[in-house]
Design an enzyme around this catalytic site. Sequence first.
Site, PDB file in Angstrom:
ATOM      1  N   THR A   1     -42.978  21.386   6.199  1.00 56.83           N
ATOM      2  CA  THR A   1     -43.563  22.690   5.860  1.00 56.83           C
ATOM      3  C   THR A   1     -42.569  23.778   6.214  1.00 56.83           C
ATOM      4  O   THR A   1     -41.406  23.473   6.569  1.00 56.83           O
ATOM      5  CB  THR A   1     -44.944  22.863   6.535  1.00 56.83           C
ATOM      6  OG1 THR A   1     -45.531  24.063   6.041  1.00 56.83           O
ATOM      7  CG2 THR A   1     -44.866  22.915   8.048  1.00 56.83           C
TER       8      THR A   1
ATOM      9  N   LYS B   1     -38.951  23.021   3.736  1.00 56.77           N
ATOM     10  CA  LYS B   1     -39.230  22.369   2.448  1.00 56.77           C
ATOM     11  C   LYS B   1     -38.003  22.236   1.547  1.00 56.77           C
ATOM     12  O   LYS B   1     -37.941  21.334   0.720  1.00 56.77           O
ATOM     13  CB  LYS B   1     -40.334  23.113   1.696  1.00 56.77           C
ATOM     14  CG  LYS B   1     -41.698  22.943   2.335  1.00 56.77           C
ATOM     15  CD  LYS B   1     -42.781  23.558   1.483  1.00 56.77           C
ATOM     16  CE  LYS B   1     -44.104  23.506   2.214  1.00 56.77           C
ATOM     17  NZ  LYS B   1     -45.226  23.906   1.387  1.00 56.77           N
TER      18      LYS B   1
ATOM     19  N   GLY C   1     -47.775  36.546  -9.049  1.00 61.35           N
ATOM     20  CA  GLY C   1     -46.731  36.347  -8.046  1.00 61.35           C
ATOM     21  C   GLY C   1     -45.529  35.636  -8.655  1.00 61.35           C
ATOM     22  O   GLY C   1     -45.635  35.013  -9.726  1.00 61.35           O
TER      23      GLY C   1
ATOM     24  N   GLY D   1     -41.808  31.624  -4.046  1.00 64.96           N
ATOM     25  CA  GLY D   1     -41.606  30.177  -4.061  1.00 64.96           C
ATOM     26  C   GLY D   1     -42.833  29.420  -4.543  1.00 64.96           C
ATOM     27  O   GLY D   1     -42.723  28.489  -5.354  1.00 64.96           O
TER      28      GLY D   1
ATOM     29  N   GLU E   1     -38.541  41.815 -12.198  1.00 61.94           N
ATOM     30  CA  GLU E   1     -37.305  41.027 -12.339  1.00 61.94           C
ATOM     31  C   GLU E   1     -37.502  39.601 -11.804  1.00 61.94           C
ATOM     32  O   GLU E   1     -36.962  38.644 -12.350  1.00 61.94           O
ATOM     33  CB  GLU E   1     -36.133  41.683 -11.588  1.00 61.94           C
ATOM     34  CG  GLU E   1     -35.637  42.999 -12.181  1.00 61.94           C
ATOM     35  CD  GLU E   1     -36.527  44.190 -11.843  1.00 61.94           C
ATOM     36  OE1 GLU E   1     -37.401  44.052 -10.953  1.00 61.94           O
ATOM     37  OE2 GLU E   1     -36.374  45.239 -12.507  1.00 61.94           O
TER      38      GLU E   1
ATOM     39  N   TYR F   1     -56.562  30.185   1.584  1.00 57.17           N
ATOM     40  CA  TYR F   1     -57.826  29.542   1.982  1.00 57.17           C
ATOM     41  C   TYR F   1     -58.431  30.155   3.240  1.00 57.17           C
ATOM     42  O   TYR F   1     -59.472  29.717   3.714  1.00 57.17           O
ATOM     43  CB  TYR F   1     -57.656  28.031   2.154  1.00 57.17           C
ATOM     44  CG  TYR F   1     -56.591  27.607   3.124  1.00 57.17           C
ATOM     45  CD1 TYR F   1     -56.859  27.525   4.481  1.00 57.17           C
ATOM     46  CD2 TYR F   1     -55.326  27.279   2.674  1.00 57.17           C
ATOM     47  CE1 TYR F   1     -55.876  27.138   5.362  1.00 57.17           C
ATOM     48  CE2 TYR F   1     -54.340  26.886   3.548  1.00 57.17           C
ATOM     49  CZ  TYR F   1     -54.625  26.826   4.897  1.00 57.17           C
ATOM     50  OH  TYR F   1     -53.640  26.443   5.767  1.00 57.17           O
TER      51      TYR F   1
HETATM   52  P1  ATR Z   1     -43.752  32.422  -1.086  1.00 56.54           P
HETATM   53  O1  ATR Z   1     -42.553  31.520  -1.028  1.00 56.54           O
HETATM   54  O2  ATR Z   1     -44.813  32.090  -0.067  1.00 56.54           O
HETATM   55  O3  ATR Z   1     -44.317  32.522  -2.464  1.00 56.54           O
HETATM   56  P2  ATR Z   1     -42.246  34.905  -1.249  1.00 56.54           P
HETATM   57  O4  ATR Z   1     -41.110  34.227  -1.926  1.00 56.54           O
HETATM   58  O5  ATR Z   1     -41.948  35.890  -0.176  1.00 56.54           O
HETATM   59  O6  ATR Z   1     -43.258  33.861  -0.594  1.00 56.54           O
HETATM   60  O7  ATR Z   1     -43.138  35.602  -2.393  1.00 56.54           O
HETATM   61  C1  ATR Z   1     -44.222  36.395  -2.096  1.00 56.54           C
HETATM   62  C2  ATR Z   1     -44.913  36.825  -3.387  1.00 56.54           C
HETATM   63  O8  ATR Z   1     -46.014  37.675  -3.035  1.00 56.54           O
HETATM   64  C3  ATR Z   1     -44.045  37.642  -4.318  1.00 56.54           C
HETATM   65  O9  ATR Z   1     -44.506  37.452  -5.632  1.00 56.54           O
HETATM   66  C4  ATR Z   1     -44.331  39.069  -3.844  1.00 56.54           C
HETATM   67  O10 ATR Z   1     -44.037  40.079  -4.796  1.00 56.54           O
HETATM   68  P3  ATR Z   1     -42.548  40.711  -4.860  1.00 56.54           P
HETATM   69  O11 ATR Z   1     -41.678  39.676  -5.506  1.00 56.54           O
HETATM   70  O12 ATR Z   1     -42.688  41.932  -5.683  1.00 56.54           O
HETATM   71  O13 ATR Z   1     -42.143  41.001  -3.434  1.00 56.54           O
HETATM   72  C5  ATR Z   1     -45.805  38.969  -3.620  1.00 56.54           C
HETATM   73  N1  ATR Z   1     -46.328  39.979  -2.714  1.00 56.54           N
HETATM   74  C6  ATR Z   1     -46.281  39.942  -1.361  1.00 56.54           C
HETATM   75  N2  ATR Z   1     -46.897  41.036  -0.844  1.00 56.54           N
HETATM   76  C7  ATR Z   1     -47.322  41.774  -1.896  1.00 56.54           C
HETATM   77  C8  ATR Z   1     -48.040  42.998  -2.035  1.00 56.54           C
HETATM   78  N3  ATR Z   1     -48.457  43.690  -0.966  1.00 56.54           N
HETATM   79  N4  ATR Z   1     -48.323  43.440  -3.277  1.00 56.54           N
HETATM   80  C9  ATR Z   1     -47.934  42.745  -4.365  1.00 56.54           C
HETATM   81  N5  ATR Z   1     -47.265  41.573  -4.308  1.00 56.54           N
HETATM   82  C10 ATR Z   1     -46.959  41.094  -3.094  1.00 56.54           C
END
Ligand code: ATR
Length: 288
Positions: free
Chosen positions: A68, A72, A134, A137, A162, A233
């Site tokens: 985890t 990963k 989103g 990852g 982007e 969850y």
């Molecule tokens: P993970 O690997 O757990 O998916 P990450 O790569 O940090 O974590 O991605 C987090 C996702 O949540 C991204 O899509 C992020 O949007 P951005 O790419 O614009 O940063 C989104 N996210 C996190 N907090 C957010 C918020 N407050 N509002 C909108 N999107 C959010």
Amino acid sequence: MNETDGKTLTCGLLAHPAGHTLSPLIHNTLASMTGKNLVYVPFDVDPSDIGDAVKGAFSLNILGMNATVPHKEAVIPYLKEIDPLAKNIGAVNTLVRTEDGTGYKGYNTDMTGLKRSLANQNITIKGQKVIILGAGGVARAVAFLMASEGAEIIYVLNRTVERAQEVVKEVGEKVQGSRFVALSMDEYDKIPSDSKYLCVQSTSVGMHPNNDKAIIEDPKFYELVHTGFDIVYRPMNTKFMQLAERAGAKVCNGLEMLLYQGVDAYELWTGCSITKEQCDIVYKAMCD
Ligand code: ATR
């Protein structure tokens, strides 16, 4: 805790930190139910030690491992083989001893767990119209699963457009068949409203303690959704789910996905087939 002796099989979790995790509960319950002399132990492994940890686990004859955050991706160079879905995703959460016994093969049961959780709700991915919220990852992995399983069209919406475009490009290049559209999070009015969609909320927005937040607050968006799946969850009933349910959608949180990623891993390690009734017992234990 299961009794141990010289024949006890060991499985474990590579984590950092290895604080709160439901995986020991899942696997130790499955071991009891299937009559296996097996214990599952979390290991807190510093990122700089991950290679040694994988080699050490193999030498200690450890049957299987989960990986985890933050391991990963880092475990991949230390594997003998990798399953194609995990390879495409670029992340492995389950290590299984190879058939020739020379090392571990990596799988991504986070995504097969999601697939099974959807199947449990009678939702097939093939031919489905999908919205992924989103582009991190997790969202990338969800996009790979949806494309690999033959979704018809996949809209990826992200605050930073982007990143949504990158996901669409990367997944579209590696997996043929689905159509992709990248949008920013507030462009959902560009999604045709003459269809209903499976929507997978793949960000951490709305996770405890931010229970009162949803990635999209506008109730109009949820009219597009026939099924709202939140990978979060905790809380069990997220704001995203409440909004989707209010618009008439079927909803599901990420706890079942967590259950099935564990069940899939356990089946890979032991060759057991876990029944629906057994899954239900573990799920109930996870909710307590
Ligand atoms: P993970 O690997 O757990 O998916 P990450 O790569 O940090 O974590 O991605 C987090 C996702 O949540 C991204 O899509 C992020 O949007 P951005 O790419 O614009 O940063 C989104 N996210 C996190 N907090 C957010 C918020 N407050 N509002 C909108 N999107 C959010």
